[in-house]
Scaffold this motif. Structure first.
Motif, PDB file in Angstrom:
ATOM      1  N   ARG A 199       0.673  -1.311   0.219  1.00  0.00           N
ATOM      2  CA  ARG A 199       0.149   0.100  -0.461  1.00  0.00           C
ATOM      3  C   ARG A 199       1.130   1.348  -0.325  1.00  0.00           C
ATOM      4  O   ARG A 199       0.686   2.395  -0.647  1.00  0.00           O
ATOM      5  CB  ARG A 199      -1.326   0.129   0.921  1.00  0.00           C
TER       6      ARG A 199
ATOM      7  N   ILE B 268      -7.416   0.363 -18.947  1.00  0.00           N
ATOM      8  CA  ILE B 268      -8.120  -0.568 -18.258  1.00  0.00           C
ATOM      9  C   ILE B 268      -9.739   0.874 -18.525  1.00  0.00           C
ATOM     10  O   ILE B 268      -9.413   1.916 -18.076  1.00  0.00           O
ATOM     11  CB  ILE B 268      -7.856   0.139 -16.710  1.00  0.00           C
ATOM     12  N   PRO B 269     -11.221   0.091 -18.449  1.00  0.00           N
ATOM     13  CA  PRO B 269     -11.834   0.683 -18.403  1.00  0.00           C
ATOM     14  C   PRO B 269     -12.454   1.435 -17.015  1.00  0.00           C
ATOM     15  O   PRO B 269     -11.968   0.772 -15.990  1.00  0.00           O
ATOM     16  CB  PRO B 269     -13.075  -0.314 -19.151  1.00  0.00           C
ATOM     17  N   ARG B 270     -13.226   2.667 -16.874  1.00  0.00           N
ATOM     18  CA  ARG B 270     -13.626   2.952 -15.239  1.00  0.00           C
ATOM     19  C   ARG B 270     -14.893   2.094 -15.345  1.00  0.00           C
ATOM     20  O   ARG B 270     -16.016   2.439 -16.117  1.00  0.00           O
ATOM     21  CB  ARG B 270     -13.885   4.749 -15.663  1.00  0.00           C
ATOM     22  N   VAL B 271     -14.898   1.661 -14.549  1.00  0.00           N
ATOM     23  CA  VAL B 271     -17.224   1.566 -13.331  1.00  0.00           C
ATOM     24  C   VAL B 271     -17.250   2.475 -13.057  1.00  0.00           C
ATOM     25  O   VAL B 271     -16.625   3.218 -13.118  1.00  0.00           O
ATOM     26  CB  VAL B 271     -16.643   0.104 -12.720  1.00  0.00           C
TER      27      VAL B 271
ATOM     28  N   ALA C 154      -1.947  -3.412 -10.486  1.00  0.00           N
ATOM     29  CA  ALA C 154      -1.332  -2.841 -12.347  1.00  0.00           C
ATOM     30  C   ALA C 154      -3.073  -2.061 -12.685  1.00  0.00           C
ATOM     31  O   ALA C 154      -3.175  -1.114 -13.484  1.00  0.00           O
ATOM     32  CB  ALA C 154      -2.138  -4.365 -12.971  1.00  0.00           C
ATOM     33  N   SER C 155      -3.952  -2.425 -11.545  1.00  0.00           N
ATOM     34  CA  SER C 155      -5.061  -1.640 -11.431  1.00  0.00           C
ATOM     35  C   SER C 155      -5.142  -0.457 -11.561  1.00  0.00           C
ATOM     36  O   SER C 155      -5.648   1.049 -11.930  1.00  0.00           O
ATOM     37  CB  SER C 155      -6.276  -1.835 -10.685  1.00  0.00           C
TER      38      SER C 155
ATOM     39  N   HIS D 175       2.698  -9.225 -11.234  1.00  0.00           N
ATOM     40  CA  HIS D 175       1.719  -9.685 -11.415  1.00  0.00           C
ATOM     41  C   HIS D 175       0.434  -9.406 -10.477  1.00  0.00           C
ATOM     42  O   HIS D 175      -0.505  -9.352 -10.216  1.00  0.00           O
ATOM     43  CB  HIS D 175       2.051 -11.066 -10.450  1.00  0.00           C
ATOM     44  N   ASP D 176       0.615  -8.242  -9.342  1.00  0.00           N
ATOM     45  CA  ASP D 176      -0.478  -7.784  -8.656  1.00  0.00           C
ATOM     46  C   ASP D 176      -1.694  -6.805  -9.272  1.00  0.00           C
ATOM     47  O   ASP D 176      -1.383  -5.921  -9.706  1.00  0.00           O
ATOM     48  CB  ASP D 176       0.630  -7.100  -7.420  1.00  0.00           C
ATOM     49  N   ALA D 177      -2.599  -7.276  -9.376  1.00  0.00           N
ATOM     50  CA  ALA D 177      -3.260  -7.019 -10.017  1.00  0.00           C
ATOM     51  C   ALA D 177      -3.538  -5.430  -9.309  1.00  0.00           C
ATOM     52  O   ALA D 177      -4.455  -4.471 -10.019  1.00  0.00           O
ATOM     53  CB  ALA D 177      -4.950  -7.573  -9.986  1.00  0.00           C
ATOM     54  N   ARG D 178      -3.554  -4.663  -7.883  1.00  0.00           N
ATOM     55  CA  ARG D 178      -3.878  -3.834  -7.425  1.00  0.00           C
ATOM     56  C   ARG D 178      -2.596  -2.833  -7.934  1.00  0.00           C
ATOM     57  O   ARG D 178      -3.463  -1.773  -8.013  1.00  0.00           O
ATOM     58  CB  ARG D 178      -3.374  -3.748  -5.693  1.00  0.00           C
TER      59      ARG D 178
ATOM     60  N   GLY E 214      -4.531  -1.842 -23.728  1.00  0.00           N
ATOM     61  CA  GLY E 214      -5.630  -1.023 -23.913  1.00  0.00           C
ATOM     62  C   GLY E 214      -5.709  -0.383 -22.427  1.00  0.00           C
ATOM     63  O   GLY E 214      -5.111  -0.717 -21.460  1.00  0.00           O
TER      64      GLY E 214
END
Ligand SMILES: Nc1ncnc2c1ncn2[C@@H]1O[C@H](COP(=O)(O)OP(=O)(O)O)[C@@H](O)[C@H]1O
Ligand SMILES: [Mg+2]
Lengths: 248, 171
Positions: free
Chosen positions: A183, A229-232, A209-210, A204-207, A227
């Motif tokens: 963090r 990362i789309p916004r939710v 990458a996101s 490899h850590d999706a946190r 590409g």
């Protein structure tokens, strides 16, 4: 700021030649990274992520293809040409830290800034800021060998950012961290990115990458996806999440 | 929702609105504000099944309120629920069905499906990370909410690792 990309890689190929058998590690990669962009590189183990990022940083030679950094052709540079370019423009976080063993943590972090021409005072302030952000203020006088793997990894990140480099390259910078230290690293990456830092980071850590603007996925040495990362949908401020689902 | 309400009523009798408040306190930011209508519908079903009963309690100057309490049958149902192992979240994965079946139809190729799903998971991860930050800032004492969010993030990480495996195997 010009609109020259910070990184432009054209048809990049790396074939390792180990005792006769050629190992194609990167097979024709095209990649452009604009100033201020944060690009995450993901992919299975052995897909060529480290090889790619090492070539972009001049730490590994290419077999063929072109590397342009800030509009300058870099793949044709000599060893010493690369060394100058790295010192002036690139911060690199290695998967296995590579700290200088006989220097303190503080000196490890200050060195790149000093080599880059910063005043001792400026280098010290920057070091204090970075180590503070990473929860390492009280480890400044330690030797790298006295630190845990996670601490060394954070020092390596501080060192890479010491010089406020044009480009930050990082290879699995949270690979050895627990979730609290991850963090701290995420917060610092987010902060420098908002300040305009260009980042290319293998993870490899999706946190991690996101947090990127863009994700590049490698498979067998080739890019299979590239590409945003789309916004939710944004949740209303102070509104509730949807982690728990209580079915009726 | 059924078991959550039974568990709350096993602690003490309550009326619908108190149950809503209790859910909000316990799950914090990790649970969207429970819908009071849904709570009453669920209580009605539990009553029909004989798991809870309601009594009218008179209130001064206000309409009577219905207070619910748990029955012996309700307690038994709750115990069964607590004692039985909980199903894993991914035993029937809808995405995997798509991945296996869609190419047969010619509607999509697997690489494209995996790539789209990866981006989707990453955007969910970003959303959870923001939620975790919000929870840390606004309700740091609610460890349950933080743990639920962390659990969701770990599941998502596993999903992404698994996508990578799918991509390797099915290419
Ligand atoms: N120095 C090397 N000599 C020979 N083969 C190598 C070397 N470094 C990496 N490779 C091979 O190149 C491929 C890509 O490796 P790497 O870039 O380290 O992948 P990743 O970082 O995605 O795990 C692998 O097959 C690996 O075994
Ligand atoms: Mg690697």
């Amino acid at each position: 700021m010009s609109d020259t990309p910070v990184v432009r890689v054209v048809n990049l190929v790396k074939i390792y030649q180990t005792g006769g058998l050629p190992v194609p590690a990167v097979r024709g990669v095209d990649l452009t990274v604009e100033a201020g962009e944060f690009v995450a590189v993901t992919g299975p183990s052995g897909s060529g992520k480290s090889t790619l990022i090492h070539m972009i940083g001049g730490l590994d030679t290419r077999t063929s293809g072109e590397i342009w950094l800030d509009g300058r052709r870099a793949d044709t540079l000599s060893e010493s040409g690369w060394a100058v370019l790295r010192r002036e423009q690139i911060g690199f976080v290695f998967q296995f830290f590579n700290l200088v063993g006989n220097m303190t943590v503080a000196d490890n972090v200050e060195l790149p800034a000093l080599l880059g021409g910063a005043s001792p005072r400026h280098a010290r302030e920057r070091r204090e800021y970075l180590l503070g952000e990473l929860g390492l203020a009280d480890r400044a006088d330690a030797a790298p060998a006295q630190l845990s793997g996670g601490e060394q990894q954070r020092v390596a990140l501080a060192r890479a950012l010491a010089n406020q480099p044009r480009l930050l390259l990082a290879d699995e910078p949270t690979g050895n961290l627990d979730s609290r230290n991850t963090r701290d690293v995420l917060r610092l990456l987010g902060r420098v990115h908002r300040q305009g830092q260009t980042i290319v980071l293998v993870t490899h850590d999706a946190r991690v990458a996101s947090m990127a603007d863009r994700v590049v996925s490698l498979l067998d040495g080739q890019i299979v996806d590239d590409g945003a990362i789309p916004r939710v949908r944004r949740r209303p401020p102070g509104g509730a999440g949807d982690v728990v689902e209580l079915r009726s | 929702m059924r078991q959550a309400l039974l568990a709350l009523l096993a602690k003490e009798p309550a009326h619908g609105y108190e149950l809503k408040q209790a859910l909000e306190t316990i799950f914090g930011i990790a649970y969207p504000s429970p819908n009071i209508g849904q709570i009453y519908v669920t209580l009605g079903r539990l009553e029909k099944d004989g798991y809870v009963r309601a009594v009218d309690v008179e209130q001064a100057n206000r309409p009577n309120k219905k207070v619910y309490y748990i029955t012996a049958a309700g307690r038994e149902a709750l115990e069964t629920w607590v004692d039985e192992p909980t199903e894993g979240p991914r035993v029937r994965d809808e995405f995997f069905m798509k991945l296996v079946l869609a190419p047969l139809t010619g509607l999509a190729d697997r690489m494209a499906l995996v790539n789209r799903q990866r981006r989707h998971y990453l955007s969910l991860m970003r959303d959870l990370a923001e939620l975790a930050e919000l929870a840390e800032r606004t309700d740091p004492a609610n460890r349950a909410a933080l743990l639920l969010i962390e659990g969701a993030m770990l599941h998502l990480q596993a999903d992404l690792d698994w996508l990578e495996r799918c991509q390797e195997e099915l290419q």
